[in-house]
Structures are given as structure tokens and as C-alpha cells.
Design a protein around this motif. Sequence first.
Motif, mmCIF file in Angstrom:
data_model
loop_
_atom_site.group_PDB
_atom_site.id
_atom_site.type_symbol
_atom_site.label_atom_id
_atom_site.label_comp_id
_atom_site.label_asym_id
_atom_site.label_seq_id
_atom_site.Cartn_x
_atom_site.Cartn_y
_atom_site.Cartn_z
ATOM 1 N N PHE A 9 0.859 -1.189 0.000
ATOM 2 C CA PHE A 9 0.000 0.000 0.000
ATOM 3 C C PHE A 9 0.889 1.231 0.000
ATOM 4 N N ASP A 10 0.462 2.282 -0.685
ATOM 5 C CA ASP A 10 1.185 3.544 -0.604
ATOM 6 C C ASP A 10 0.219 4.689 -0.878
ATOM 7 N N ILE A 11 0.568 5.844 -0.350
ATOM 8 C CA ILE A 11 -0.225 7.060 -0.595
ATOM 9 C C ILE A 11 0.732 8.238 -0.670
ATOM 10 N N HIS A 12 0.483 9.144 -1.603
ATOM 11 C CA HIS A 12 1.263 10.381 -1.701
ATOM 12 C C HIS A 12 0.315 11.556 -1.880
ATOM 13 N N ARG A 13 0.763 12.710 -1.386
ATOM 14 C CA ARG A 13 -0.012 13.949 -1.516
ATOM 15 C C ARG A 13 0.071 14.476 -2.939
ATOM 16 N N LEU A 14 -1.033 15.046 -3.409
ATOM 17 C CA LEU A 14 -1.040 15.743 -4.694
ATOM 18 C C LEU A 14 -0.626 17.193 -4.458
ATOM 19 N N SER A 29 -1.635 15.898 -16.015
ATOM 20 C CA SER A 29 -2.456 16.286 -14.876
ATOM 21 C C SER A 29 -1.982 17.635 -14.356
ATOM 22 N N GLU A 30 -2.924 18.432 -13.877
ATOM 23 C CA GLU A 30 -2.569 19.732 -13.316
ATOM 24 C C GLU A 30 -1.704 19.530 -12.068
ATOM 25 N N LEU A 31 -2.081 18.573 -11.242
ATOM 26 C CA LEU A 31 -1.349 18.281 -10.005
ATOM 27 C C LEU A 31 -0.572 16.986 -10.168
ATOM 28 N N GLY A 32 0.545 16.903 -9.453
ATOM 29 C CA GLY A 32 1.324 15.673 -9.453
ATOM 30 C C GLY A 32 1.539 15.202 -8.030
ATOM 31 N N LEU A 33 2.284 14.116 -7.883
ATOM 32 C CA LEU A 33 2.494 13.560 -6.546
ATOM 33 C C LEU A 33 3.809 14.045 -5.961
ATOM 34 N N ALA A 34 3.747 14.445 -4.683
ATOM 35 C CA ALA A 34 4.921 14.948 -3.983
ATOM 36 C C ALA A 34 5.561 13.803 -3.210
ATOM 37 N N GLY A 35 6.892 13.802 -3.176
ATOM 38 C CA GLY A 35 7.597 12.775 -2.415
ATOM 39 C C GLY A 35 9.090 12.942 -2.550
ATOM 40 N N HIS A 36 9.825 12.156 -1.772
ATOM 41 C CA HIS A 36 11.282 12.215 -1.803
ATOM 42 C C HIS A 36 11.813 11.699 -3.145
ATOM 43 N N SER A 37 11.207 10.613 -3.608
ATOM 44 C CA SER A 37 11.561 10.054 -4.925
ATOM 45 C C SER A 37 10.621 10.675 -5.956
ATOM 46 N N ASP A 38 10.378 9.985 -7.070
ATOM 47 C CA ASP A 38 9.419 10.500 -8.060
ATOM 48 C C ASP A 38 7.969 10.258 -7.639
ATOM 49 N N ALA A 39 7.786 9.673 -6.435
ATOM 50 C CA ALA A 39 6.465 9.531 -5.799
ATOM 51 C C ALA A 39 5.493 8.662 -6.600
ATOM 52 N N ASP A 40 6.023 7.681 -7.302
ATOM 53 C CA ASP A 40 5.169 6.770 -8.078
ATOM 54 C C ASP A 40 4.522 5.766 -7.117
ATOM 55 N N VAL A 41 3.318 6.088 -6.652
ATOM 56 C CA VAL A 41 2.628 5.248 -5.655
ATOM 57 C C VAL A 41 2.437 3.816 -6.141
ATOM 58 N N VAL A 42 2.256 3.666 -7.442
ATOM 59 C CA VAL A 42 1.963 2.334 -7.969
ATOM 60 C C VAL A 42 3.210 1.441 -7.869
ATOM 61 N N LEU A 43 4.341 1.966 -8.335
ATOM 62 C CA LEU A 43 5.564 1.150 -8.247
ATOM 63 C C LEU A 43 5.980 0.949 -6.789
ATOM 64 N N HIS A 44 5.696 1.930 -5.926
ATOM 65 C CA HIS A 44 6.028 1.750 -4.510
ATOM 66 C C HIS A 44 5.183 0.629 -3.895
ATOM 67 N N ALA A 45 3.890 0.618 -4.210
ATOM 68 C CA ALA A 45 3.012 -0.423 -3.644
ATOM 69 C C ALA A 45 3.409 -1.804 -4.174
ATOM 70 N N ILE A 46 3.741 -1.892 -5.457
ATOM 71 C CA ILE A 46 4.137 -3.186 -6.030
ATOM 72 C C ILE A 46 5.462 -3.642 -5.422
ATOM 73 N N THR A 47 6.409 -2.722 -5.283
ATOM 74 C CA THR A 47 7.707 -3.078 -4.688
ATOM 75 C C THR A 47 7.510 -3.590 -3.264
ATOM 76 N N LYS A 146 -6.778 15.395 -2.627
ATOM 77 C CA LYS A 146 -5.542 15.789 -1.941
ATOM 78 C C LYS A 146 -4.449 14.724 -2.049
ATOM 79 N N ALA A 147 -4.821 13.532 -2.470
ATOM 80 C CA ALA A 147 -3.844 12.437 -2.486
ATOM 81 C C ALA A 147 -4.288 11.358 -3.462
ATOM 82 N N ILE A 148 -3.314 10.523 -3.832
ATOM 83 C CA ILE A 148 -3.602 9.304 -4.599
ATOM 84 C C ILE A 148 -2.993 8.145 -3.832
#
Length: 161
Positions: A9-14, A29-47, A146-148
Motif C-alpha cells: 500500500f502507498d499514498i502520496h499527496r497531490l 495532470s494539473e497536479l502531481g504527486l509529492a515525495g522524496h523520490s518521483d512519488a510513483d505510488v503504484v511502483l512503490h506499492a508493487i515493490t 488531496k492524495a492518490i
Amino acid sequence: MDIRIGIGFDIHRLAEGCRLILGGVTIDSELGLAGHSDADVVLHAITDALLGAAGLGDIGEHFPDTDPNWKDADSKDFLLHALQLLETWGLAVGNVDVNIIAEQPKLGPAKKDIRHRIADLIGLDPDRVNIKARTMETLGPIGEGKAIACQAIVLLGSAPE
Ligand code: MG
């Protein structure tokens, strides 16, 4: 029988000024995901699901977000690292199922690209990767845009000899 299942599971702020990358695919998309890395919630959850199935902890232990090495990292590198660990343990991925939970943007048109990208990265037939996208019916922080978040589940088995 050596079958292992893992959940992630993962969640990042938009946020404004960030890119939206989901499953290695850049999405308009107008908004993107914020994070230390590129904030790809999908690859983070799969990893995380892969590490979990192999009994190898979680993504934070392998790639701490306090480590400057992983600043703006391409999350594909996290996934490939986890896959390399699986290989050394003689494990192979059977299938991956993913829930992306986002109010905006609508992900229907991107699902196919995400599926093929993930299948490519893992080295699986696309029919062993499934991407589902759903909203939160406007409820809660995800529903308010606010998040994905993303949930992933994977099955591992012994790698063929
Ligand atoms: Mg993350």
C-alpha cells in the motif's frame, strides 16, 4: 509447495509543480504527486508487495526517504532492486493485481499503458498484470483530490529451473 503472497500500500499527496507518474507512466495532470523520490505510488506499492511476499521487509528499509541517494529517484530502480533480490532467492512473480485510488485525473485511458509498462519492467505477460482504477466517491482526503493511493497484491512462486 512454495507459493508466497504479498500485499503493498502507498499514498502520496497531490501538489502543484510535481509530475504525476503512475506505474512508470507519466500522466497529464494539473497536479502531481509529492515525495522524496518521483512519488510513483503504484511502483512503490508493487515493490512493497514483492518485498513482503519474499519476507524481505518493506521499501522504507531498503530505500529510506532520509537518504539523499534516493532524492528524486526513478521508482523503477526500487522495483528492479526488489526483483533482483527475488531472483537471488529463486523466486519468480506469478501475477500482480493493482488498485489505484484517485479522484482525479480519470485513469481509464492510462490503465492499458500502465499495465504494459509494469509487465515490461517485471518481465511478465501483460495478462498477468491487472490495473484497476477507482475513486473514493468524493469522500475523505483522496476523494477531495488531496492524495492518490495504491494497493497491490502479488503472488510469487519458485523460479523455473
Ligand atoms: Mg511512496
